[in-house]
Design an enzyme around this catalytic site. Structure first.
Site, PDB file in Angstrom:
ATOM      1  N   GLU A 364       0.823  -1.213   0.000  1.00  0.00           N
ATOM      2  CA  GLU A 364       0.000   0.000   0.000  1.00  0.00           C
ATOM      3  C   GLU A 364       0.858   1.264   0.000  1.00  0.00           C
ATOM      4  O   GLU A 364       0.564   2.219  -0.702  1.00  0.00           O
ATOM      5  CB  GLU A 364      -0.909  -0.033   1.235  1.00  0.00           C
ATOM      6  CG  GLU A 364      -1.760   1.209   1.456  1.00  0.00           C
ATOM      7  CD  GLU A 364      -2.900   1.353   0.449  1.00  0.00           C
ATOM      8  OE1 GLU A 364      -3.124   0.438  -0.356  1.00  0.00           O
ATOM      9  OE2 GLU A 364      -3.565   2.412   0.471  1.00  0.00           O
ATOM     10  N   THR A 489     -10.700   7.915 -13.772  1.00  0.00           N
ATOM     11  CA  THR A 489      -9.807   7.382 -12.737  1.00  0.00           C
ATOM     12  C   THR A 489     -10.298   6.055 -12.173  1.00  0.00           C
ATOM     13  O   THR A 489      -9.575   5.383 -11.456  1.00  0.00           O
ATOM     14  CB  THR A 489      -9.568   8.423 -11.621  1.00  0.00           C
ATOM     15  OG1 THR A 489      -8.422   8.031 -10.858  1.00  0.00           O
ATOM     16  CG2 THR A 489     -10.783   8.554 -10.713  1.00  0.00           C
TER      17      THR A 489
END
Ligand SMILES: *[C@@H]1O[C@H](CO)[C@@H](O)[C@H](O)[C@H]1NC(C)=O
Ligand SMILES: *[C@@H]1O[C@H](CO)[C@@H](O)[C@H](O)[C@H]1NC(C)=O
Ligand SMILES: *[C@@H]1O[C@H](CO)[C@@H](O)[C@H](O)[C@H]1NC(C)=O
Length: 569
Positions: A364, A489
């Site tokens: 992450e 996006t």
């Protein structure tokens, strides 16, 4: 003779048209149908699990086979499946999801707050992309998007140019949550979707609202560097809030949309100059190679920056890793090979977090030392690992995010270099292997383990983004050709108004800043190589009021529990 002339003219026109459409993709890119089919089959089986347990809900919890509705309860997965299914030729899936989307009552939710950003990129974007891919015949998809966007317009208070992101009282009288200001990923990630909505609903209102938000974000001042807005912005004053600059979560898709919105409309004068300013300043002030004790000094990063916290903060994230693909796209459109090559190197550094991890999947977020050797408050916990790999783990989660493979998709389509397909194939096999859950695919809690534990979470962007980009890396390159389409996006594609358009108006290299002029910290700030992890500020995240527990967990672990969060950026 006449016939000959006509034939000749036709051929000439055909050649001209095909050169125009040949556009930006590499002629060396090739499909690989066996690999494309493997991705398609994982998509179909994951969807079948979702359908069996949670059809109509936002998402499936893949370990307990229970359902979650953190995004309005209107079927975020349903809308995120459609464009991918259509592209893969899975028409039954496409049709049943379209039918379900048309049954949704978008005027009702049981949720306390709705995020304008999350709703726009999934529902408005997904419905309109689905409309286009279906041949623009089903006007009801547009009608549904209008129902959603009508309510989203309540985020703009009075004559404000910028919207607040969170809306309460959706069912009766949507009212914005005004006490937290806004962030640029929210104010600057509406223009693609609202532009298409205005086009297909024949109502300019939506485009006008998004355009004034985009313009006010671009014109916000003062900025730390030309084109590089801090994350925070105040809709009441149009002024920046705070000084935290990043290409990562909370800012990311504003920068992403600057070039994409120009590309969609074929208009080099709308937002592209602001993108060039942001990139140019990033080259001068954020760009750094890995420094300190590492053998990987070739790795290129864009650091975060906060003058009040000592300048460069050498930290990056999965979310930020869209930047490589975005720079490659912009570099191609502008005919600027420097920007293109930087994009490739940023992508190299992002995929390195995959190939360096025991699971073969990237984390992450991650940290490194900047060129000067400074870590400025971030902590390299494993110096040995850093020495070998040029980054260290910050948050070890993987929540099925797409951005690294999204950039690999651009790298492959734009270079035709097969190494990118092979890197993507390795990542796909690892994702299939580690994430395959009792139902569909699951997020992972620790990518540094050879067999990472799974988490009971599976976001809808798995369908819209991750499996779409993987599929397109292996599909015939004419499938969603980058010379004809642009992705929102959430990876929902829109067809360009002017396919094949490019903006070659930047002299290659000459007018760009030189990289790596290190920025000296302001006198009030104390740069340090100390391990004071909590001493540097952390990026703020888009407010999705009911985001899933995994994201909460990440925030708690990495950021010590920041109140705002981001599901997708
Ligand atoms: C266009 O949309 C706005 C916002 O929903 C609405 O107020 C307006 O009546 C619409 N105009 C037309 C001509 O439909
Ligand atoms: C590099 O190694 C030196 C000596 O081992 C150490 O003092 C320094 O903190 C290290 N720097 C980084 C960025 O790890
Ligand atoms: C890039 O920034 C430099 C200053 O650092 C400036 O001289 C140059 O004109 C800028 N180039 C572009 C294309 O904006």
């Amino acid at each position: 003779m006449l016939l000959f002339t006509r034939l000749y003219t036709c051929t000439l026109l055909a050649i001209l048209a095909s050169t125009a459409l040949a556009g930006i993709q590499s002629p060396n890119a090739r499909g690989n149908s066996a690999r494309a089919n493997a991705v398609k089959s994982l998509f179909a089986s994951s969807y079948a699990d979702y359908k069996r347990y949670c059809f109509g809900h936002d998402q499936l919890n893949p370990l307990t086979k229970t359902c979650a509705d953190p995004l309005g309860g209107w079927g975020a997965t349903i809308v995120d499946v459609q464009s991918t299914a259509k592209i893969m030729g899975l028409n039954d899936i496409y049709n049943e999801c379209v039918a379900q989307s048309l049954r949704v009552d978008y005027t009702k939710t049981s949720q306390d707050q709705i995020s304008i950003f999350e709703t726009t990129i999934r529902h408005v974007g997904g419905l309109l992309s689905s409309y286009e891919l279906g041949g623009k015949t089903n006007q009801k998809l547009v009608d549904q998007a209008v129902v959603v966007a009508d309510r989203l317009l309540h985020g703009w208070v009075g004559n404000n140019a910028l919207p607040y992101n969170g809306l309460r009282n959706w069912n009766t009288n949507p009212t914005p949550v005004t006490d937290q200001g806004a962030i640029i990923a929210e104010t600057g990630t509406l223009i693609l979707e609202f532009d298409r909505l205005s086009k297909y609903s024949n109502n300019a209102t939506f485009r006008n609202f998004a355009a004034k938000a985009m313009r006010a974000t671009i014109n916000a001042s003062p900025l730390p560097f030309p084109g590089l807005n801090p994350q925070g912005i105040d809709p009441a004053t149009n002024k920046p809030r705070g000084d935290y600059v990043t290409w990562g979560g909370g800012s990311d898709s504003y920068f992403e949309y600057l070039i994409k919105a120009s590309y969609l409309n074929g208009n080099p004068y709308s937002y592209m100059p602001a993108w060039v300013r942001a990139v140019n300043s990033s080259i001068a002030h954020l760009m750094t190679t890995a420094g300190g004790n590492t053998t990987r000094k070739d790795l290129l990063y864009l650091a975060d920056y906060s003058a009040s916290s000592g300048g460069l903060i050498p930290r990056s994230s999965h979310l930020e890793c869209f930047h490589g693909g975005n720079w490659m796209l912009g570099g191609k459109l502008l005919g600027n090979d420097d920007i293109f090559q930087y994009g490739l190197r940023l992508t190299d550094a992002c995929i390195n977090t995959y190939t360096s991890s025991a699971s073969g999947i990237g984390p992450e977020s991650f940290v490194y030392a900047s060129q000067s050797g400074s870590t400025n408050g971030v902590k390299i916990r494993s110096p040995d690992f850093y020495r070998q790999h040029g980054f260290d783990y910050d948050s070890k989660y993987y929540v099925l995010r797409p951005e690294v493979l999204e950039s690999v998709f651009y790298a492959y389509r734009l270079t035709g270099d097969k190494k990118w397909q092979d890197l993507a194939w390795a990542a796909f096999k690892n994702i299939r292997n580690h994430c395959k859950a009792p139902a569909a695919l699951a997020a992972l809690s620790d990518v540094t383990q050879a067999t990472p534990p799974q988490i009971d979470d599976s976001e809808s962007f798995l369908y819209a983004e991750l499996l779409k980009y993987l599929y397109l890396i292996f599909a015939d390159p004419s499938t969603i050709d980058l010379g004809e389409w642009v992705f929102n996006t959430e990876a929902h594609p829109f067809r360009l108004d002017r396919p094949g358009v490019t903006f070659p108006q930047l002299n290659p290299g000459s007018r760009l800043a030189k990289p790596g002029s290190p920025v000296s910290p302001t006198s009030s700030a104390k740069p340090s190589t100390a391990s004071a992890t909590k001493s540097v500020p952390l990026p703020k995240f888009s407010s999705n009021p009911d985001a899933g527990k995994v994201v909460q967990g990440i925030l708690k672990e990495v950021f010590g529990g920041v109140g705002q969060l981001l599901v997708q950026g």
